[in-house]
Design an enzyme around this catalytic site. Structure first.
Site, mmCIF file in Angstrom:
data_model
loop_
_atom_site.group_PDB
_atom_site.id
_atom_site.type_symbol
_atom_site.label_atom_id
_atom_site.label_comp_id
_atom_site.label_asym_id
_atom_site.label_seq_id
_atom_site.Cartn_x
_atom_site.Cartn_y
_atom_site.Cartn_z
ATOM 1 N N GLN A 1 0.826 -1.214 0.000
ATOM 2 C CA GLN A 1 0.000 0.000 0.000
ATOM 3 C C GLN A 1 0.859 1.264 0.000
ATOM 4 O O GLN A 1 0.453 2.298 -0.532
ATOM 5 C CB GLN A 1 -0.932 0.026 1.218
ATOM 6 C CG GLN A 1 -2.061 -0.971 1.178
ATOM 7 C CD GLN A 1 -1.692 -2.286 1.836
ATOM 8 O OE1 GLN A 1 -0.529 -2.677 1.895
ATOM 9 N NE2 GLN A 1 -2.682 -2.990 2.340
ATOM 10 N N ASP B 1 -6.834 1.371 12.216
ATOM 11 C CA ASP B 1 -8.002 0.570 11.835
ATOM 12 C C ASP B 1 -8.979 0.369 12.983
ATOM 13 O O ASP B 1 -10.178 0.192 12.778
ATOM 14 C CB ASP B 1 -7.563 -0.790 11.293
ATOM 15 C CG ASP B 1 -7.025 -0.626 9.887
ATOM 16 O OD1 ASP B 1 -5.834 -0.306 9.737
ATOM 17 O OD2 ASP B 1 -7.827 -0.740 8.940
#
Ligand code: MRU
Length: 358
Positions: free
Chosen positions: A206, A247
């Site tokens: 990512q 997250d």
């Protein structure tokens, strides 16, 4: 900055479109989500990823998946809605925004419970309109939250700073701006001249595929490094601050983020570099006591030795361990940037306070 207009999820002319992030940086392709299976697959395969963007996708995705439902009455609609909700909730376990957004959508349906005796066809239509409005609201609120985190975050940074980031918590991981990349975009507009180091972020890259792509397009000075180079750039004195996303943050301030984040935090601590975690309140899970209670997603080992290579890069049958996230203990987090302000330790207390103020 053009890149800020590339939304991970769009809803246009009745169509839900998801930017297929697995095709970045090569191709900018939007896929139409027509069924609940499309949405589940897009989340599971990281076509849409990043906690806030997953929340946005869950909102629209739930709407798209139930808009054709023709139920017999309110109870029947609610039952069918819950089947889809539970199915989408099974796509990925760690980012709490998924569950947070799905719960908001459920609360929206439940607001009509008291009117279950109204003429049903009209009521069913009203519920669907309200569900789309709720999904829109989730997206709008996230965009505002990211802008606000960007402004708060910028107060922690100075022009010319060297900044390390891990994974991608940028514009395509959110409704717009990103969480930890938001201050970099806002600062860049104001001529801050940051020098950003992006960890490539194995195994799904990512950092390389998404963060380097975003920041390069914005014209921000960006250097890509392998994950195992974080220590040397810190030792070289090139890093003044680390910024990362999250997250799921437990109520004691332990924060789960992309695998490798906790190692970066421990290094930053050793080198005396501030480590800032950007956490919208939608990512704080007050039902989770500590990081030990966070469900860490385990993914297929193939992602480690096969996915990005032309041929296998490990002997056949090798055992693998591929956790997608790790938990950074609160003690390594210098400050938590939320859309409501910057929180400092003890986090148990500062987190409780921002929710009390709501
Ligand atoms: O597996 P991913 O790509 O969904 O993981 C994303 C991250 O860990 C991000 O840092 C986090 O979701 C914050 S995004 C603003």
């Amino acid at each position: 900055m053009e890149v800020l207009n590339i939304a991970p999820v769009r809803f246009e002319e009745g169509k839900m479109l998801v930017l297929d992030q697995t095709q970045l940086p090569g191709n900018t392709v939007y896929l139409e989500m027509q069924t609940k299976e499309d949405v589940w697959d897009a989340i599971y395969k990281l076509k849409v990823r990043g906690a806030p963007a997953i929340g946005v996708a869950a909102g629209y995705g739930l709407y798209v998946s139930v808009r054709e439902v023709d139920a017999a009455d309110y109870q029947d609609f609610y039952r069918q809605f819950m089947e889809v909700k539970n199915y989408l909730a099974s796509s990925r376990p760690t980012a709490v925004n998924l569950f947070w957004a799905l719960d908001r959508m459920e609360a929206c349906v439940r607001r009509f419970e008291g009117r279950a005796g109204d003429p049903w066809k009209e009521l069913q239509g009203e519920i669907k309109v309200a569900l789309l409005a709720e999904a829109e609201q989730i997206r709008i609120e996230d965009e505002r939250a990211c802008r606000s985190m960007g402004e708060y975050g910028l107060t922690l940074l100075k022009p010319g700073m060297g900044i390390l980031t891990h994974c991608n918590a940028g514009t395509i991981a959110t409704a717009k701006y990103g969480t930890c990349l938001a201050p970099l975009y806002i600062g860049h507009e104001q001529g801050y001249d940051f020098k950003v180091f992006a960890d490539e972020t194995r195994p799904l890259l990512q950092g390389a595929r998404l963060t380097a792509w975003e920041l390069n397009q914005a014209g921000i000075d960006t250097t890509l490094i392998c994950d195992n180079m974080a220590s040397i750039v810190m030792k070289n004195g090139w890093i003044d601050a680390v910024v990362v996303g999250c997250d799921r943050m437990a109520r004691n301030g332990d924060g789960a983020n992309k695998i490798g984040t906790s190692g970066v935090a421990i290094l930053a601590h050793e080198y005396g570099i501030p480590f800032y975690m950007f956490v919208p309140t939608s990512t704080i899970d007050r039902n989770t006591k500590t990081g030990d209670d966070i469900h860490i997603e385990l993914r297929a080992g193939e992602e480690i030795y096969k996915l990005w290579y032309e041929k296998d890069m490990a002997p056949e049958g090798v055992k693998t361990y591929n956790p997608a996230f790790d938990v950074t203990p609160a003690k390594y987090i210098t400050a938590v940037v939320t859309e409501k302000g910057i929180l400092y330790p003890p986090y148990e207390e500062s987190i409780r306070k921002i929710f009390e103020e709501e």
